[in-house]
Design an enzyme around this catalytic site. Structure first.
Site, PDB file in Angstrom:
ATOM      1  CE  LYS A  52      -5.638  -8.749  -2.680  1.00 24.63           C
ATOM      2  NZ  LYS A  52      -5.720  -8.193  -1.422  1.00 24.63           N
ATOM      3  CE  LYS A 111      -4.457  -1.394   1.642  1.00 26.23           C
ATOM      4  NZ  LYS A 111      -5.510  -1.248   2.608  1.00 26.23           N
ATOM      5  CE  LYS A 145     -12.178  -3.539  -0.876  1.00 25.71           C
ATOM      6  NZ  LYS A 145     -12.908  -3.839   0.421  1.00 25.71           N
TER       7      LYS A 145
HETATM    8  P1  TYM Z   1     -10.633  -6.289   2.849  1.00 26.31           P
HETATM    9  O1  TYM Z   1     -11.723  -5.321   3.122  1.00 26.31           O
HETATM   10  O2  TYM Z   1      -9.423  -5.852   1.872  1.00 26.31           O
HETATM   11  O3  TYM Z   1     -11.098  -7.642   2.465  1.00 26.31           O
HETATM   12  C1  TYM Z   1     -12.242  -8.163   3.025  1.00 26.31           C
HETATM   13  C2  TYM Z   1     -12.279  -9.684   3.096  1.00 26.31           C
HETATM   14  O4  TYM Z   1     -12.062 -10.357   1.486  1.00 26.31           O
HETATM   15  C3  TYM Z   1     -10.967 -11.043   1.555  1.00 26.31           C
HETATM   16  N1  TYM Z   1     -10.411 -10.845   0.208  1.00 26.31           N
HETATM   17  C4  TYM Z   1     -10.216 -11.997  -0.713  1.00 26.31           C
HETATM   18  N2  TYM Z   1     -10.378 -13.470  -0.445  1.00 26.31           N
HETATM   19  C5  TYM Z   1     -10.122 -14.109  -1.613  1.00 26.31           C
HETATM   20  N3  TYM Z   1      -9.578 -13.604  -2.625  1.00 26.31           N
HETATM   21  C6  TYM Z   1      -9.595 -12.304  -2.904  1.00 26.31           C
HETATM   22  N4  TYM Z   1      -9.038 -11.910  -4.146  1.00 26.31           N
HETATM   23  C7  TYM Z   1      -9.711 -11.351  -1.891  1.00 26.31           C
HETATM   24  N5  TYM Z   1      -9.790 -10.149  -1.736  1.00 26.31           N
HETATM   25  C8  TYM Z   1     -10.138  -9.847  -0.506  1.00 26.31           C
HETATM   26  C9  TYM Z   1     -10.031 -10.662   2.629  1.00 26.31           C
HETATM   27  O5  TYM Z   1      -9.034 -11.559   3.040  1.00 26.31           O
HETATM   28  C10 TYM Z   1     -11.071 -10.187   3.838  1.00 26.31           C
HETATM   29  O6  TYM Z   1     -11.011 -11.511   4.514  1.00 26.31           O
HETATM   30  N6  TYM Z   1      -8.168  -5.599   7.123  1.00 26.31           N
HETATM   31  C11 TYM Z   1      -9.115  -6.167   6.717  1.00 26.31           C
HETATM   32  C12 TYM Z   1     -10.516  -5.650   7.388  1.00 26.31           C
HETATM   33  C13 TYM Z   1     -10.335  -5.874   8.609  1.00 26.31           C
HETATM   34  C14 TYM Z   1     -10.494  -7.183   9.464  1.00 26.31           C
HETATM   35  C15 TYM Z   1     -10.450  -6.749  10.564  1.00 26.31           C
HETATM   36  C16 TYM Z   1     -10.753  -8.422   8.871  1.00 26.31           C
HETATM   37  C17 TYM Z   1     -10.319  -4.948   9.811  1.00 26.31           C
HETATM   38  N7  TYM Z   1     -10.136  -5.259  10.921  1.00 26.31           N
HETATM   39  C18 TYM Z   1     -10.821  -7.839  11.700  1.00 26.31           C
HETATM   40  C19 TYM Z   1     -11.035  -9.238  10.208  1.00 26.31           C
HETATM   41  C20 TYM Z   1     -11.008  -8.891  11.186  1.00 26.31           C
HETATM   42  C21 TYM Z   1      -9.216  -5.805   4.941  1.00 26.31           C
HETATM   43  O7  TYM Z   1      -8.524  -4.714   4.608  1.00 26.31           O
HETATM   44  O8  TYM Z   1      -9.905  -6.760   4.363  1.00 26.31           O
END
Ligand code: TYM
Length: 329
Positions: free
Chosen positions: A193, A111, A196
């Site tokens: 990967k 990032k 979004k």
């Molecule tokens: P975020 O918002 O980037 O993504 C949300 C969830 O989607 C999963 N994910 C994927 N899984 C499979 N293939 C992909 N291409 C893919 N892209 C995203 C992510 O692994 C995630 O589970 N830091 C976290 C948000 C967060 C969080 C937390 C999660 C903040 N606090 C506490 C769990 C517990 C994040 O940025 O996810």
């Protein structure tokens, strides 16, 4: 009952990766656990947001959780910013986290390379806030995609470090990473990967894409010059499509190979697109319905915000006492 915690950032449009890697598992684990699902809006501002758009994205995310089948009357679905304990615990935990540890986080490296003009301290301490989210509810399990695994590891390290000083304050959480769909790859660059924020609109399938768009994106998916539908490391594009198809239909790789034996890529791509449409279309219809029900959604946001505040306070008070803060009289 054991506790489940998870959340997503309220930025951009969610992709099929978010659904297959996370949301789908939240729904399947739902009955077994006492569940907390956050709209992680504090995390979202590590990158600049347009306030009006951001507010709308956060609400759309809330509605999506409910539309996916998480009942807000049985599960605590809430906005992270409505619960003061996240930021408070995060500060305390940051005093138990080393700069060196945070420096090793691959997501920070990625990032900060991408947003080189805004490498802010929040981006750096992001994993500490995430640890606070999870530990605040004494979560046993955290369903996430593969890309969050390192953040779960640092959460466990911070919790163990804190516990080794003050006794068993925090439950040590386990990640839950699904067997299929835990890392959905880009349809255009299958070594990357699905994300979004990809600039190529054909690389990601968005949860709100209409059926024609979804099918078209799968038809255009990058594969290889071969024509055999077979799972293998050298066939990244096809293997990714097989993983998506398997996750969407429950069919094994073996069954898929048989189903498309001698049929070529064209048929297969359309079948994958249709399987995804059959999952996303009902989800989209439900989102449209719920979006109209403003009063219901508002009341759920309010009720669950209070509920989360109440639960999280128990851990926060305990932590404050352990570190030696003076109780308010
Ligand atoms: P975020 O918002 O980037 O993504 C949300 C969830 O989607 C999963 N994910 C994927 N899984 C499979 N293939 C992909 N291409 C893919 N892209 C995203 C992510 O692994 C995630 O589970 N830091 C976290 C948000 C967060 C969080 C937390 C999660 C903040 N606090 C506490 C769990 C517990 C994040 O940025 O996810």
């Amino acid at each position: 009952k054991k506790v489940l915690f998870s959340g997503m950032q309220a930025t951009g449009s969610l992709t099929l990766g978010n659904y297959l890697g996370a949301l789908k598992n939240w729904v399947s684990l739902n009955e077994e656990y006492e569940c907390f699902y956050g709209v992680m809006d504090l995390h979202s501002i590590t990158v600049r947001q347009n306030p009006a758009e951001f507010r709308q994205k956060a609400r759309a995310l809330y509605i999506l959780y409910v539309a996916a089948g998480l009942d807000p009357e049985k599960n605590c679905i809430y906005y992270q910013s409505h619960v003061s304990g996240h930021a408070e615990l995060s500060w305390i935990l940051s005093c138990f986290t080393y700069m060196g540890e945070l420096n090793r986080m691959t997501q920070f490296k990625d990032k900060s390379a991408k947003h080189a003009d805004n490498v802010n301290a929040g981006l750096f301490t992001y994993p500490v806030l995430m640890a606070a989210d999870i530990l605040l509810y004494q979560a046993d399990v955290v369903p996430v995609g593969v890309d969050q695994k390192q953040h779960l590891e640092i959460t466990r390290d911070i919790a163990e470090r804190f516990n080794s000083v003050y006794g068993n304050v925090f439950t040590i959480p386990e990640p839950y990473i699904g067997k299929k769909g835990a890392k959905v790859m880009s349809l255009q660059e299958p070594a990357k990967k699905m994300s979004k924020s990809d600039e190529n609109p054909n690389a990601s399938v968005f949860l709100m894409d209409d059926p024609d768009t979804i099918i078209r994106k799968f038809k255009r998916a990058v594969t290889d010059s071969d024509s055999e539908v077979r799972y293998s490391e050298e066939k990244q594009g096809i293997s990714n499509l097989m993983e998506i198809y398997s996750s969407a239909t429950g069919k094994s790789y073996n069954e898929i190979e048989k189903e498309f034996d001698g049929r070529g890529y064209g048929d297969f791509k359309v079948a994958v697109g249709e399987a995804v449409v059959s999952i996303l279309k009902p989800l989209q219809d439900r989102v449209a319905e719920l979006t109209k029900d403003k009063v219901y959604i508002d009341s759920m946001i309010k009720m669950n915000g209070e509920k989360a505040q109440y639960f999280s306070n128990k851990t926060l008070r305990k932590v404050q006492k352990k570190v030696g803060f003076t109780e308010k009289i």
